[in-house]
Motif scaffolding. Structure first.
Motif, PDB file in Angstrom:
ATOM      1  N   SER A  20       0.844  -1.202   0.000  1.00  0.00           N
ATOM      2  CA  SER A  20       0.000   0.000   0.000  1.00  0.00           C
ATOM      3  C   SER A  20       0.873   1.243   0.000  1.00  0.00           C
ATOM      4  O   SER A  20       1.848   1.334   0.763  1.00  0.00           O
ATOM      5  CB  SER A  20      -0.918   0.028   1.225  1.00  0.00           C
ATOM      6  N   GLN A  21       0.502   2.195  -0.852  1.00  0.00           N
ATOM      7  CA  GLN A  21       1.157   3.498  -0.852  1.00  0.00           C
ATOM      8  C   GLN A  21       0.379   4.423   0.073  1.00  0.00           C
ATOM      9  O   GLN A  21      -0.848   4.524  -0.011  1.00  0.00           O
ATOM     10  CB  GLN A  21       1.216   4.078  -2.265  1.00  0.00           C
ATOM     11  N   LEU A  22       1.100   5.090   0.980  1.00  0.00           N
ATOM     12  CA  LEU A  22       0.470   5.907   2.011  1.00  0.00           C
ATOM     13  C   LEU A  22       0.736   7.385   1.765  1.00  0.00           C
ATOM     14  O   LEU A  22       1.786   7.772   1.232  1.00  0.00           O
ATOM     15  CB  LEU A  22       1.004   5.524   3.404  1.00  0.00           C
ATOM     16  N   ASN A  23      -0.232   8.196   2.184  1.00  0.00           N
ATOM     17  CA  ASN A  23      -0.034   9.642   2.211  1.00  0.00           C
ATOM     18  C   ASN A  23       0.796   9.972   3.446  1.00  0.00           C
ATOM     19  O   ASN A  23       0.367   9.704   4.567  1.00  0.00           O
ATOM     20  CB  ASN A  23      -1.388  10.355   2.269  1.00  0.00           C
ATOM     21  N   PRO A  24       1.989  10.533   3.300  1.00  0.00           N
ATOM     22  CA  PRO A  24       2.843  10.751   4.473  1.00  0.00           C
ATOM     23  C   PRO A  24       2.288  11.754   5.466  1.00  0.00           C
ATOM     24  O   PRO A  24       2.728  11.776   6.616  1.00  0.00           O
ATOM     25  CB  PRO A  24       4.158  11.244   3.852  1.00  0.00           C
ATOM     26  N   ASN A  25       1.319  12.587   5.044  1.00  0.00           N
ATOM     27  CA  ASN A  25       0.743  13.573   5.959  1.00  0.00           C
ATOM     28  C   ASN A  25      -0.447  13.018   6.731  1.00  0.00           C
ATOM     29  O   ASN A  25      -0.584  13.243   7.935  1.00  0.00           O
ATOM     30  CB  ASN A  25       0.323  14.823   5.179  1.00  0.00           C
ATOM     31  N   THR A  26      -1.322  12.299   6.039  1.00  0.00           N
ATOM     32  CA  THR A  26      -2.552  11.800   6.681  1.00  0.00           C
ATOM     33  C   THR A  26      -2.501  10.315   6.996  1.00  0.00           C
ATOM     34  O   THR A  26      -3.364   9.814   7.707  1.00  0.00           O
ATOM     35  CB  THR A  26      -3.753  12.072   5.766  1.00  0.00           C
ATOM     36  N   LEU A  27      -1.534   9.591   6.444  1.00  0.00           N
ATOM     37  CA  LEU A  27      -1.393   8.142   6.601  1.00  0.00           C
ATOM     38  C   LEU A  27      -2.550   7.374   5.959  1.00  0.00           C
ATOM     39  O   LEU A  27      -2.717   6.180   6.231  1.00  0.00           O
ATOM     40  CB  LEU A  27      -1.268   7.744   8.085  1.00  0.00           C
ATOM     41  N   GLN A  28      -3.313   8.028   5.111  1.00  0.00           N
ATOM     42  CA  GLN A  28      -4.360   7.323   4.384  1.00  0.00           C
ATOM     43  C   GLN A  28      -3.762   6.522   3.236  1.00  0.00           C
ATOM     44  O   GLN A  28      -2.735   6.896   2.662  1.00  0.00           O
ATOM     45  CB  GLN A  28      -5.395   8.316   3.847  1.00  0.00           C
ATOM     46  N   ILE A  29      -4.425   5.432   2.909  1.00  0.00           N
ATOM     47  CA  ILE A  29      -3.966   4.585   1.812  1.00  0.00           C
ATOM     48  C   ILE A  29      -4.366   5.228   0.484  1.00  0.00           C
ATOM     49  O   ILE A  29      -5.538   5.480   0.232  1.00  0.00           O
ATOM     50  CB  ILE A  29      -4.556   3.171   1.934  1.00  0.00           C
ATOM     51  N   ILE A  30      -3.367   5.478  -0.349  1.00  0.00           N
ATOM     52  CA  ILE A  30      -3.626   6.035  -1.673  1.00  0.00           C
ATOM     53  C   ILE A  30      -4.071   4.935  -2.630  1.00  0.00           C
ATOM     54  O   ILE A  30      -5.061   5.072  -3.350  1.00  0.00           O
ATOM     55  CB  ILE A  30      -2.370   6.747  -2.207  1.00  0.00           C
ATOM     56  N   ARG A  31      -3.343   3.828  -2.627  1.00  0.00           N
ATOM     57  CA  ARG A  31      -3.677   2.690  -3.470  1.00  0.00           C
ATOM     58  C   ARG A  31      -2.995   1.452  -2.910  1.00  0.00           C
ATOM     59  O   ARG A  31      -1.943   1.559  -2.281  1.00  0.00           O
ATOM     60  CB  ARG A  31      -3.238   2.940  -4.917  1.00  0.00           C
ATOM     61  N   SER A  32      -3.607   0.291  -3.137  1.00  0.00           N
ATOM     62  CA  SER A  32      -3.051  -0.970  -2.647  1.00  0.00           C
ATOM     63  C   SER A  32      -2.919  -1.967  -3.792  1.00  0.00           C
ATOM     64  O   SER A  32      -3.689  -1.938  -4.758  1.00  0.00           O
ATOM     65  CB  SER A  32      -3.931  -1.569  -1.538  1.00  0.00           C
ATOM     66  N   TRP A  33      -1.931  -2.859  -3.644  1.00  0.00           N
ATOM     67  CA  TRP A  33      -1.709  -3.950  -4.597  1.00  0.00           C
ATOM     68  C   TRP A  33      -1.605  -5.254  -3.805  1.00  0.00           C
ATOM     69  O   TRP A  33      -0.934  -5.301  -2.761  1.00  0.00           O
ATOM     70  CB  TRP A  33      -0.410  -3.744  -5.384  1.00  0.00           C
ATOM     71  N   THR A  34      -2.250  -6.280  -4.292  1.00  0.00           N
ATOM     72  CA  THR A  34      -2.163  -7.605  -3.664  1.00  0.00           C
ATOM     73  C   THR A  34      -1.259  -8.490  -4.504  1.00  0.00           C
ATOM     74  O   THR A  34      -1.359  -8.521  -5.737  1.00  0.00           O
ATOM     75  CB  THR A  34      -3.543  -8.252  -3.536  1.00  0.00           C
ATOM     76  N   THR A  35      -0.364  -9.208  -3.837  1.00  0.00           N
ATOM     77  CA  THR A  35       0.572 -10.093  -4.522  1.00  0.00           C
ATOM     78  C   THR A  35       0.238 -11.545  -4.187  1.00  0.00           C
ATOM     79  O   THR A  35      -0.616 -11.828  -3.349  1.00  0.00           O
ATOM     80  CB  THR A  35       2.019  -9.778  -4.100  1.00  0.00           C
ATOM     81  N   ASN A  36       0.951 -12.437  -4.819  1.00  0.00           N
ATOM     82  CA  ASN A  36       0.769 -13.867  -4.573  1.00  0.00           C
ATOM     83  C   ASN A  36       1.919 -14.457  -3.764  1.00  0.00           C
ATOM     84  O   ASN A  36       2.085 -15.681  -3.718  1.00  0.00           O
ATOM     85  CB  ASN A  36       0.647 -14.626  -5.906  1.00  0.00           C
ATOM     86  N   HIS A  37       2.720 -13.604  -3.136  1.00  0.00           N
ATOM     87  CA  HIS A  37       3.874 -14.087  -2.381  1.00  0.00           C
ATOM     88  C   HIS A  37       3.524 -14.149  -0.893  1.00  0.00           C
ATOM     89  O   HIS A  37       3.144 -13.148  -0.293  1.00  0.00           O
ATOM     90  CB  HIS A  37       5.078 -13.162  -2.586  1.00  0.00           C
TER      91      HIS A  37
END
Length: 637
Positions: free
Chosen positions: A536-553
């Protein structure tokens, strides 16, 4: 007289007579034994009944006396209570006392009864043991009688007598030998015990030298065939420039310059390759532009319009020529850096050998200036794909087996502070070193106390704040070092914590925070993704999730992970032979398996993070703070 035969052995007739008399004597003893057994049994029974009768009489007398005393006391107190009503209370107390006395007497009676039972059992056991002893004696005597009863023939008696005589002589001759044999056996046993003690002592004795560098060490000794003592001695290793404490600073500076030289060499190779590509493109563009100009001047208007449209597209490629000029300047700059680094290296080597009076501060400032200029040059390169990891560079050895250390990738120019966090849980103190040089050479630091203990080793310092996972939770906290306050905290929904989905080495490493050229990231796992890695990529100011990716590992199968240019790289383990073998690109949402060796010098990686400012991997390897340089395949944009 009894006749003697020529066998040389006499007295066999008297032996037969004595055997018959011995039988009569044993029968008489048997008669006496039976009488003794009978008398013993009768006597034991009489004693048992006498003791039982005596104790019973004592118990009856005690009970009668007790009841008489109780009756007398009751009569007295009833008489007194009739005349005085106030004494009613005394009557109650007296009754309580009487009941207590009764209980005491009953207890005494029970104790006496138990004692009688125990005495009876003891007497019975004694009687039975006596009977068994007497029977055993009787059976033994009977066995002897049975074996001596049959008379032997004369020749057999004679040979037996001779044999007994010879055995007696042998016993008389060998009589002192058992004592000697016993003495020898005891000496052998004593020797065995001493040898065993020596073996045990040698097992717990240090054989090798504990610290050969501290002085002369005698770590083993033995005896040769002539009995002379032979000792093995380790002499102290000679150290270069150990006379001056400042020589350690020179050594660190020399290592730093060598590392910079390696980075410059890699940068020069990449830049030279890119420049060759751009120069080739420049030649083709110029030739194509000339051809278009010739065609435009010598053809009709309609054809000229078509070529003009093509020429307009070619104008879009003109910035590539400017990139070429920039890279040409970079090539000259890299060459200059390389010359300066070589010059500094030679001066350091010369200074290390001769310990001349060159100013240390000036030398350090030159190295720092060269490092800043190299970093500025590297920042001009675009993102690329990881193609190699250098050999580890040990910066310092300190702390426990687990921990994390880092620098701020967004720190302003001149801010080279190092942040140090020892352990992976139940700790909340962060050390701040003013520079990498201070971190390497001194223990001067400022301690910051976090409001909560952290979990794992996935902390990161970004733009003056530290981001960490709160212990035993899926809460991410942003703590500002400037204000010493929590500026933001947020829960990472569905993220596993408290060793639910940790890296393969454990250590509460469920949530790993990291930074690359694209910003702040969080690597974790969820039940919804079956324990596989979620990025997940986070907003460094609000800590909200900008976007997430799911992997198979699977998260538990990963040794460590880090982000470079939007791509997640995962190692196959944390100990032994380690390599980077899995890469997930967030730009294309695809993954691939790669094979990039990663030298695990100290056999236990508990932290591995990328710093986009230094273009290096920071690692904590079994109590050693280590750096890795990375090689990226750059694409010109």
């Amino acid at each position: 007289m009894v006749a003697r035969y020529g066998h040389g052995c006499g007295g066999f007739g008297s032996s037969a007579v004595s055997s018959a008399s011995a039988v009569d004597e044993h029968l008489q003893h048997l008669h006496h034994i039976i009488i003794i057994i009978f008398i013993t049994i009768i006597f034991s029974i009489i004693i048992f009944f006498i003791i039982s009768l005596f104790i019973s009489i004592i118990i009856i007398i005690i009970i009668i006396s007790l009841f008489i005393s109780i009756i007398i006391i009751i009569i007295i107190f009833i008489t007194i209570s009739i005349s005085i009503i106030i004494i009613f209370v005394i009557i109650i107390i007296s009754l309580f006392i009487i009941i207590s006395i009764i209980i005491i007497f009953i207890t005494i009676i029970i104790i006496i009864s138990i004692s009688i039972f125990i005495i009876t059992i003891i007497i019975s056991i004694f009687t039975i043991i006596t009977i068994f002893i007497i029977i055993f004696i009787f059976i033994n005597n009977k066995y002897k009688i049975n074996h001596t009863a049959p008379p032997l023939p004369a020749a057999q008696i004679c040979s037996s007598a001779k044999q007994r005589t010879r055995e007696k002589e042998k016993r008389e001759i060998r009589k002192p030998l058992p004592d000697n044999q016993e003495t020898m056996d005891s000496e052998e046993n004593l020797l065995s015990v001493l040898l065993l003690l020596l073996l045990i002592t040698s097992h717990f004795t240090m054989v090798g030298p504990s610290a050969p560098e501290d002085g002369w060490q005698v770590y083993s000794s033995a005896q040769d065939s002539d009995g002379r003592c032979v000792c093995t001695v380790v002499a102290p290793q000679p150290t270069v420039c150990s006379r001056d404490a400042r020589s350690k600073q020179l050594q660190h500076l020399l290592e730093k310059v060598n590392n910079m030289s390696q980075s410059i060499e890699l940068l020069q190779q990449r830049t030279h390759r890119d420049v060759q590509f751009v120069e080739k493109m420049e030649i083709e563009l110029k030739g194509l532009e000339n051809k278009f100009k010739e065609v435009e001047d010598g053809h009709e208007v309609d054809t000229a319009r078509q070529f003009k449209s093509i020429r307009s597209k070619m104008e879009e490629l003109r910035p590539l020529i400017q990139v070429l000029e920039s890279y040409k300047a970079d090539v000259l700059l890299v060459a200059q850096f390389k010359d300066e680094a070589a010059n500094v290296t030679k001066q350091l080597e010369s200074l290390q050998e001769t310990l001349s009076g060159l100013d240390y501060q000036e030398l350090q400032s030159r190295v720092m200036n060269l490092e800043d200029r190299l970093r500025a040059c590297m920042q001009r390169l675009a993102c690329g794909k990881l193609t190699g990891v250098s050999e580890p560079i040990t910066i310092k050895t300190s702390g426990s087996r687990f921990g994390s250390w880092m620098t701020d990738p967004l720190a302003p120019t001149g801010d080279n502070r190092v942040w140090y966090m020892d352990g992976y849980h139940n700790n909340r103190f962060v050390r701040e070193y003013q520079s990498m040089y201070d971190f390497m050479t001194t223990d001067n630091f400022t301690s910051h106390r976090l409001p909560h203990p952290w979990s794992g080793t996935g902390q990161v310092v970004f733009n003056g704040s530290i981001y960490f996972n709160k212990f035993q939770s899926h809460t991410i906290i942003k703590f500002d070092f400037r204000t010493s306050l929590i500026s933001r905290s947020r829960q990472l929904d569905f993220a596993g914590y408290n060793n639910m989905y940790h890296y393969s080495w454990g250590g509460h490493s469920d949530i790993d925070l990291m930074v690359d050229e694209g910003g702040l990231w969080a690597v974790y796992a969820t039940n919804q993704n079956a324990g596989n890695i979620v990025l997940s990529q986070l907003n460094p100011n609000t800590l909200q999730i900008i976007r997430s990716w799911t992997t198979n590992h699977p998260k538990r199968s990963a040794g460590e992970a880090f982000m470079i240019c939007g791509t997640l790289y995962v190692t196959n383990g944390y100990s032994g032979g380690t390599k980077v073998y899995y890469a997930y690109s967030t730009n294309s949402s695809t993954y691939e398996y790669i094979d990039i060796p990663l030298t695990n010098k100290y056999s236990h990686l508990s932290m591995l993070d990328y710093n986009p400012r230094d273009r290096a991997l920071y690692a904590w390897n079994n109590g050693h703070q280590v750096l890795y340089n990375v090689t990226l395949y750059h694409i010109i944009q």
